[in-house]
Design an enzyme around this catalytic site. Structure first.
Site, mmCIF file in Angstrom:
data_model
loop_
_atom_site.group_PDB
_atom_site.id
_atom_site.type_symbol
_atom_site.label_atom_id
_atom_site.label_comp_id
_atom_site.label_asym_id
_atom_site.label_seq_id
_atom_site.Cartn_x
_atom_site.Cartn_y
_atom_site.Cartn_z
ATOM 1 N N GLU A 1 14.536 -15.529 -0.862
ATOM 2 C CA GLU A 1 15.013 -16.607 0.007
ATOM 3 C C GLU A 1 13.978 -17.721 0.153
ATOM 4 O OE1 GLU A 1 15.994 -15.047 3.788
ATOM 5 O OE2 GLU A 1 17.438 -13.579 3.017
ATOM 6 N N ASP B 1 0.833 -1.197 0.000
ATOM 7 C CA ASP B 1 0.000 0.000 0.000
ATOM 8 C C ASP B 1 0.874 1.255 0.000
ATOM 9 O OD1 ASP B 1 -2.741 1.199 0.417
ATOM 10 O OD2 ASP B 1 -1.761 1.957 2.227
#
Length: 575
Positions: A274, A225
């Site tokens: 990751e 956002d």
């Protein structure tokens, strides 16, 4: 201008620009506004168990992922975009166990989950901000927000001339613990939403931890956002203009789209990469899916002056997608649509990111109502317009959107052809900007009315306890129940279009289209083995038949080598 079709890209998400692959490249992502989707406990407010119960509907619709608007612990001053605790679920929506169950059920159905992340500001009830106020001037926690002394002889004026997006000054003055007037704090939105100071290392550390918390829960990505707002210009300089909301999207502002935001997103990308793809082989619903390293994504809500600046957010080491607001705001006009499609594809091609396409969301008037009104009224409209015209154009616009290369976003209820509810009584409205002067129009509640599932009932199947915003009479005739299995219904059009998009080799991912000649007001675009024709005019148009009709937003007549496109109609052809 004719653009040539590009060869399919190959490689992993970490390859050079133009050669990234990943599920997000051609995904259809469905936005759920939790308070208005489905109510599981009968209190009139949508919740996470309600969403979980309806996930099979979204699987059957054919979408790839579900984006959930905020469900965090919040005082709800701005419908959850004022977050008090980023690691807790607001009781109105359920518990962390409910969130875990939703994620697991979605993955079991082959759906991915994207959650909203709100890093620009917190709630004024966030523990950091409450302590900053309680401890008074000199509190170290005040450095994690933007506290400043006021101007004027007694500090009675705001520190600068910035205006809130919701109207009025972007600053609110505090009261010191001893009762005297204190410093001011910055809030680009409501006063209950103080902006974080992203120059402070504790803020960056906290959000890296929040990312890992939700990634460990199993979410597939984040919609970020106000991604353009985190960094403010050094010194917080005056803008020197009033009616600043009207300037948004026209230029880089001292509080929006500062270049410093990109270092933040590069650090986030290393974390996302990751984590393995939740749909890797051996996982739930992984049949037929190829493992993609780094299958978790970030999507930027970035209001920028140009699509070229939007592309900065999706460079190979930053986010994966960015909302295409320029496309959302384009009028139903062939020339304008072609222009923004070209600009969008041209901007994203150098960075190797997919272009995104979106027609509606929780902040704008639904496109079935926007297209029902004259062009030029903006994205928040107060009049219902011509309902029949709006729905016809909305269906045609949807087929155009789903024919374009890249990823598409669908806002809950648009697959039902829902219009905006433009006649909500003032006492029912809850949009915070409705109650503030000179800000956003404040009519976002009209697109947030709970969606209808059944023809009848106190809330048309939304829940057993009514709905938090009043639903209009006749809502049931637009319901899932009323449209399921009905030939020609908007719901069945969406289902057919998403299925065809998945199955047709010429649709989905890519970076180019080829424009073919067509009559004035008609778009003709080609992709491998596929042609899309769009009549944006208000009258039928005769064109050359392009092959076999695959799908049409309105009935089309084919007579040998020619076809008649009805007004405001899109046709898919397979060739």
């Amino acid at each position: 201008m004719t653009q040539h079709l590009a060869a399919p890209s190959t490689g992993t998400s970490d390859d050079a620009p133009g050669h990234r692959t990943g599920w997000w490249q051609d995904a259809v992502i469905y936005q759920v506004y939790p308070r208005s989707f489905a109510d599981g406990n009968g209190d009139g407010m949508g919740d996470l168990p309600g969403v979980t119960a309806r996930l099979p509907y979204l699987r059957d619709l054919g979408v790839d992922a579900v984006w959930l608007s905020p469900f965090y612990a919040s005082p709800q001053a701005d419908a959850g975009y004022d977050v008090a605790d980023y690691r807790a679920i607001d009781p109105m929506f359920g518990t962390l166990l409910d969130a875990d169950a939703l994620i697991r059920e979605a993955h079991g159905l082959g759906l991915r989950i994207i959650v909203d992340l709100v890093p620009n500001h917190s709630s004024d009830q966030h523990e950091w901000f409450k302590r900053a106020l309680a401890e008074g001037p000199g509190s170290a926690l005040r450095e994690r927000y933007h506290f400043r002394p006021g101007k004027g002889a007694d500090g009675e004026l705001p520190p600068n001339d910035w205006e809130s997006i919701f109207g009025g000054p972007a600053w609110t003055r505090t009261v010191n613990p001893d009762g005297t007037p204190g410093d001011w704090y910055l809030h680009l939105f409501a006063p209950e939403q103080p902006d974080f100071n992203w120059e402070h290392p504790a803020v960056a550390d906290e959000f890296r931890s929040i990312l890992r918390f939700w990634l460990d829960m199993g979410v597939d990505g984040f919609r970020v956002d106000v991604a353009h707002g985190l960094v403010k210009a050094e010194g917080l300089p005056d803008l020197g203009a009033h009616d600043q909301l009207k300037l948004l999207g026209n230029d880089v502002m001292p509080f929006f789209d500062q270049d410093g935001v990109h270092a933040i997103y590069r650090s986030w990308r290393t974390i996302l990469d990751e984590y393995p793809d939740t749909m890797e082989p051996g996982g739930p619903s992984s049949e037929g899916r190829r493992r993609v390293t780094g299958g978790r994504i970030a999507v930027a809500e970035a209001w920028t002056p140009t699509v070229e600046r939007t592309a900065n957010y999706v460079r190979p080491d930053e986010m994966h997608q960015a909302f295409n607001f320029q496309y959302l705001g384009t009028a139903w006009d062939a020339a304008e649509l072609r222009k923004v499609i070209d600009l969008s594809l041209d901007a994203m091609r150098p960075v190797g990111a997919p272009t995104t396409w979106v027609l509606s969301n929780h902040d704008v008037t639904r496109h079935a109502t926007r297209f029902a009104n004259p062009a030029g009224l903006g994205t928040q409209i107060r009049t219902p317009g011509d309902r029949e015209l709006g729905l016809r154009r909305a269906r045609a616009a949807t087929l155009l959107m789903l024919a374009l290369p890249g990823s598409a976003y669908v806002y809950q209820g648009e697959e039902l052809g829902l219009p905006d509810v433009t006649d909500l009584p003032d006492e029912a409205r809850q949009d915070p900007s409705f109650f503030r002067a000179e800000g956003q129009d404040g009519f976002r509640d009209g697109c947030r009315v709970p969606i209808p599932w059944n023809r009848e009932g106190t809330s048309y199947g939304f829940g057993e306890g009514g709905s938090w915003l009043p639903q209009p009479a006749g809502w049931g005739e637009l319901s899932v129940e009323a449209q399921t299995g009905v030939e020609g219904s908007t719901l069945e059009l969406y289902r057919a279009a998403i299925a065809a998009r998945r199955e047709h080799p010429g649709l989905g991912a890519g970076a180019d289209v080829e424009w073919l000649d067509g009559p004035e007001g008609v778009l003709v675009l080609a992709r491998p083995g596929f042609v899309c024709t769009v009549n944006t005019t208000g009258a039928p148009v005769r064109i050359a038949a392009r092959g076999r009709v695959l799908l049409a937003s309105s009935p089309v007549t084919v007579d040998g080598a020619e076809a008649v496109l009805p007004a405001d109609t899109t046709v898919w052809w397979t060739v």
